[in-house]
Design a protein around this motif. Structure first.
Motif, PDB file in Angstrom:
ATOM      1  N   GLY A  96       1.723 -15.778   5.544  1.00 38.32           N
ATOM      2  CA  GLY A  96       1.825 -15.614   4.100  1.00 38.32           C
ATOM      3  C   GLY A  96       0.500 -15.638   3.378  1.00 38.32           C
ATOM      4  O   GLY A  96       0.461 -15.632   2.147  1.00 38.32           O
ATOM      5  N   ARG A  97      -0.603 -15.650   4.120  1.00 40.06           N
ATOM      6  CA  ARG A  97      -1.928 -15.722   3.494  1.00 40.06           C
ATOM      7  C   ARG A  97      -2.226 -14.422   2.747  1.00 40.06           C
ATOM      8  O   ARG A  97      -2.069 -13.335   3.294  1.00 40.06           O
ATOM      9  CB  ARG A  97      -2.991 -15.981   4.559  1.00 40.06           C
ATOM     10  N   GLU A  98      -2.681 -14.538   1.499  1.00 36.10           N
ATOM     11  CA  GLU A  98      -2.934 -13.374   0.657  1.00 36.10           C
ATOM     12  C   GLU A  98      -4.428 -13.104   0.536  1.00 36.10           C
ATOM     13  O   GLU A  98      -5.245 -14.021   0.619  1.00 36.10           O
ATOM     14  CB  GLU A  98      -2.342 -13.595  -0.740  1.00 36.10           C
ATOM     15  N   CYS A  99      -4.769 -11.844   0.299  1.00 39.60           N
ATOM     16  CA  CYS A  99      -6.165 -11.489   0.050  1.00 39.60           C
ATOM     17  C   CYS A  99      -6.547 -11.939  -1.356  1.00 39.60           C
ATOM     18  O   CYS A  99      -5.705 -12.349  -2.151  1.00 39.60           O
ATOM     19  CB  CYS A  99      -6.376  -9.983   0.216  1.00 39.60           C
ATOM     20  N   ARG A 100      -7.838 -11.835  -1.680  1.00 41.27           N
ATOM     21  CA  ARG A 100      -8.324 -12.343  -2.961  1.00 41.27           C
ATOM     22  C   ARG A 100      -7.716 -11.601  -4.146  1.00 41.27           C
ATOM     23  O   ARG A 100      -7.622 -12.155  -5.244  1.00 41.27           O
ATOM     24  CB  ARG A 100      -9.851 -12.242  -3.016  1.00 41.27           C
ATOM     25  N   HIS A 101      -7.300 -10.358  -3.946  1.00 45.79           N
ATOM     26  CA  HIS A 101      -6.711  -9.595  -5.045  1.00 45.79           C
ATOM     27  C   HIS A 101      -5.270 -10.034  -5.308  1.00 45.79           C
ATOM     28  O   HIS A 101      -4.854 -10.181  -6.461  1.00 45.79           O
ATOM     29  CB  HIS A 101      -6.753  -8.100  -4.721  1.00 45.79           C
ATOM     30  N   LEU A 102      -4.508 -10.245  -4.256  1.00 42.02           N
ATOM     31  CA  LEU A 102      -3.114 -10.659  -4.418  1.00 42.02           C
ATOM     32  C   LEU A 102      -3.005 -12.058  -5.013  1.00 42.02           C
ATOM     33  O   LEU A 102      -2.062 -12.354  -5.748  1.00 42.02           O
ATOM     34  CB  LEU A 102      -2.397 -10.604  -3.070  1.00 42.02           C
ATOM     35  N   VAL A 103      -3.971 -12.918  -4.714  1.00 38.67           N
ATOM     36  CA  VAL A 103      -3.946 -14.282  -5.253  1.00 38.67           C
ATOM     37  C   VAL A 103      -4.006 -14.264  -6.777  1.00 38.67           C
ATOM     38  O   VAL A 103      -3.429 -15.122  -7.450  1.00 38.67           O
ATOM     39  CB  VAL A 103      -5.122 -15.098  -4.670  1.00 38.67           C
ATOM     40  N   ILE A 140       7.467  -7.800  -0.804  1.00 40.75           N
ATOM     41  CA  ILE A 140       6.324  -6.893  -0.722  1.00 40.75           C
ATOM     42  C   ILE A 140       5.048  -7.688  -0.957  1.00 40.75           C
ATOM     43  O   ILE A 140       4.965  -8.499  -1.883  1.00 40.75           O
ATOM     44  CB  ILE A 140       6.435  -5.765  -1.770  1.00 40.75           C
ATOM     45  N   LEU A 141       4.052  -7.448  -0.118  1.00 38.91           N
ATOM     46  CA  LEU A 141       2.751  -8.095  -0.237  1.00 38.91           C
ATOM     47  C   LEU A 141       1.714  -7.095   0.266  1.00 38.91           C
ATOM     48  O   LEU A 141       1.362  -7.082   1.438  1.00 38.91           O
ATOM     49  CB  LEU A 141       2.722  -9.377   0.602  1.00 38.91           C
ATOM     50  N   LEU A 142       1.232  -6.232  -0.637  1.00 37.45           N
ATOM     51  CA  LEU A 142       0.389  -5.111  -0.223  1.00 37.45           C
ATOM     52  C   LEU A 142      -0.838  -4.974  -1.115  1.00 37.45           C
ATOM     53  O   LEU A 142      -0.780  -5.236  -2.317  1.00 37.45           O
ATOM     54  CB  LEU A 142       1.187  -3.798  -0.272  1.00 37.45           C
ATOM     55  N   CYS A 143      -1.934  -4.545  -0.513  1.00 32.54           N
ATOM     56  CA  CYS A 143      -3.172  -4.255  -1.233  1.00 32.54           C
ATOM     57  C   CYS A 143      -3.687  -2.903  -0.753  1.00 32.54           C
ATOM     58  O   CYS A 143      -3.538  -2.547   0.420  1.00 32.54           O
ATOM     59  CB  CYS A 143      -4.218  -5.344  -0.985  1.00 32.54           C
ATOM     60  N   GLU A 144      -4.304  -2.145  -1.660  1.00 29.83           N
ATOM     61  CA  GLU A 144      -4.781  -0.807  -1.313  1.00 29.83           C
ATOM     62  C   GLU A 144      -5.934  -0.820  -0.312  1.00 29.83           C
ATOM     63  O   GLU A 144      -6.105   0.129   0.448  1.00 29.83           O
ATOM     64  CB  GLU A 144      -5.251  -0.072  -2.580  1.00 29.83           C
ATOM     65  N   LEU A 145      -6.733  -1.887  -0.318  1.00 28.33           N
ATOM     66  CA  LEU A 145      -7.942  -1.897   0.498  1.00 28.33           C
ATOM     67  C   LEU A 145      -7.630  -2.153   1.967  1.00 28.33           C
ATOM     68  O   LEU A 145      -6.888  -3.074   2.311  1.00 28.33           O
ATOM     69  CB  LEU A 145      -8.912  -2.966  -0.009  1.00 28.33           C
ATOM     70  N   GLU A 146      -8.245  -1.363   2.824  1.00 23.09           N
ATOM     71  CA  GLU A 146      -8.030  -1.506   4.263  1.00 23.09           C
ATOM     72  C   GLU A 146      -8.571  -2.840   4.768  1.00 23.09           C
ATOM     73  O   GLU A 146      -7.997  -3.454   5.671  1.00 23.09           O
ATOM     74  CB  GLU A 146      -8.707  -0.346   4.998  1.00 23.09           C
TER      75      GLU A 146
END
Length: 358
Positions: free
Chosen positions: A217-224, A195-201
């Motif tokens: 596999g690149r993650e957003c700033r929140h997942l990092v 799972i690799l999910l963020c609430e922001l669209e």
């Protein structure tokens, strides 16, 4: 036999040794590769980055491959030629390197030991001459204010707090933005559950674009931020006794009391916390607004991971929830009020005086 050109170096001495007593391999017109030439023509415009934690740098090239002696860059990973510096930075970043403005000597892992953000707040690594060193990258400063500004601007993302609130479903909360009010959002990250999910669209769009560009596999700033997340600490459980007391004081109606009990029971069956308070005070952040992550037993646009955000303004006593009943007293607000009444009644005083639960 002509020496083979290298397009990435770990330190300046490596470059000097390769080019010793020969013409510059990176210039179209023959010129002696002296230290003065290399520094003035190439090192002056070098781009520094980290690759697998090792400090490296690339230098611009003026060979005939770029056409008419124009400055250009050779990618050391795929040997592609790029003519614009910014395009080169973006290109090698897509190869997984981390850009930095620091010199290679300062990027070595042994230069400064890494410390946690919390430890770094209280400990300053002093160097000869009463100078201060950044605990993260080793940059030297002469004033504490400059060091703090550097930490905020250069390492601000890593200093943002992040809390694990549901280890079973790998749910975390972290501030939505780097600056301004620390409004929490929910994210999910688990390699076990894939799972690799963020609430922001906007983060969904970012990761989708990265996947289409060859970086799935690149993650957003929140997942990092999950790389330095605090371990899960269970909050005090909701007590039926405090709920009865609220009902006795007419803070909740009979139907609201029943809804709270039912939702709390559902959360217990799922093995998750019904209400998880999000306090940022350990990170020296404002505590005017108290935030809660509340179990919903639903998955909708406003509660993508089965939880919603409830906020309470301790100054004016106003409650807010992301659910569809924004202007009414929903069960999520009542659950948050239950927890606050039980654990932090002093914060609830403004609400009890103003009787504003909307």
């Amino acid at each position: 036999m002509a020496a083979e050109r290298a397009f990435v170096f770990e330190d300046e001495e490596e470059l000097f040794s390769v080019m010793k007593d020969m013409d510059c391999l990176y210039c179209r017109i023959p010129v002696t590769a002296s230290k003065h030439h290399l520094k003035k023509k190439h090192l002056r415009f070098a781009i520094y980055y980290k690759d697998a934690g090792i400090g490296k740098f690339s230098i611009p090239c003026y060979c005939s491959d770029g056409g008419h002696g124009r400055s250009h860059w050779h990618c050391p990973m795929c040997l592609k030629i790029l003519h614009r510096t910014q395009n080169y930075k973006i290109h090698i970043t897509n190869h997984g390197v981390e850009m930095t403005h620091k010199s290679s000597a300062e990027l070595q892992p042994t230069a400064v030991p890494l410390e946690s953000p919390r430890t770094r707040t209280h400990i300053q690594d002093k160097t000869p001459g009463n100078k201060l060193a950044c605990q993260k990258c080793g940059t030297i400063f002469t004033a504490t204010s400059n060091l703090r500004r550097h930490e905020r601007l250069q390492h601000g993302q890593e200093q943002q707090p992040i809390l694990c609130i549901d280890p079973k479903n790998a749910i975390y909360v972290t501030p939505k933005y780097l600056h301004g009010p620390r409004v929490p959002i929910h994210i999910r990250k688990s390699f076990t559950l894939q799972i690799l999910l963020c609430e922001l669209e906007e983060c969904w769009d970012f990761m989708k674009a990265q996947a289409q560009s060859g970086n799935p596999g690149r993650e957003c700033r929140h997942l990092v931020r999950t790389n330095h997340a605090q371990h899960y600490v269970p909050p005090p459980p909701l007590s039926v006794i405090s709920l009865e007391e609220m009902s006795h004081k007419h803070l909740l109606s009979a139907s609201e009391k029943h809804q709270c009990q039912e939702m709390s029971s559902r959360a217990a069956v799922q093995g998750v916390d019904c209400v998880y308070p999000v306090f940022w005070d350990e990170h020296d952040l404002s505590e005017r607004c108290v935030f809660f992550s509340v179990y919903t037993d639903l998955e909708d646009k406003w509660c993508q991971f089965g939880r919603t955000r409830v906020s309470f303004d301790t100054k004016c006593g106003r409650w807010k929830c992301l659910c569809q009943h924004k202007r009414s007293r929903c069960v999520h607000k009542c659950l948050s009020m239950w927890w606050l009444f039980q654990e932090r009644p002093e914060l609830l005083q403004a609400d009890m005086d103003g009787e504003d639960l909307c």
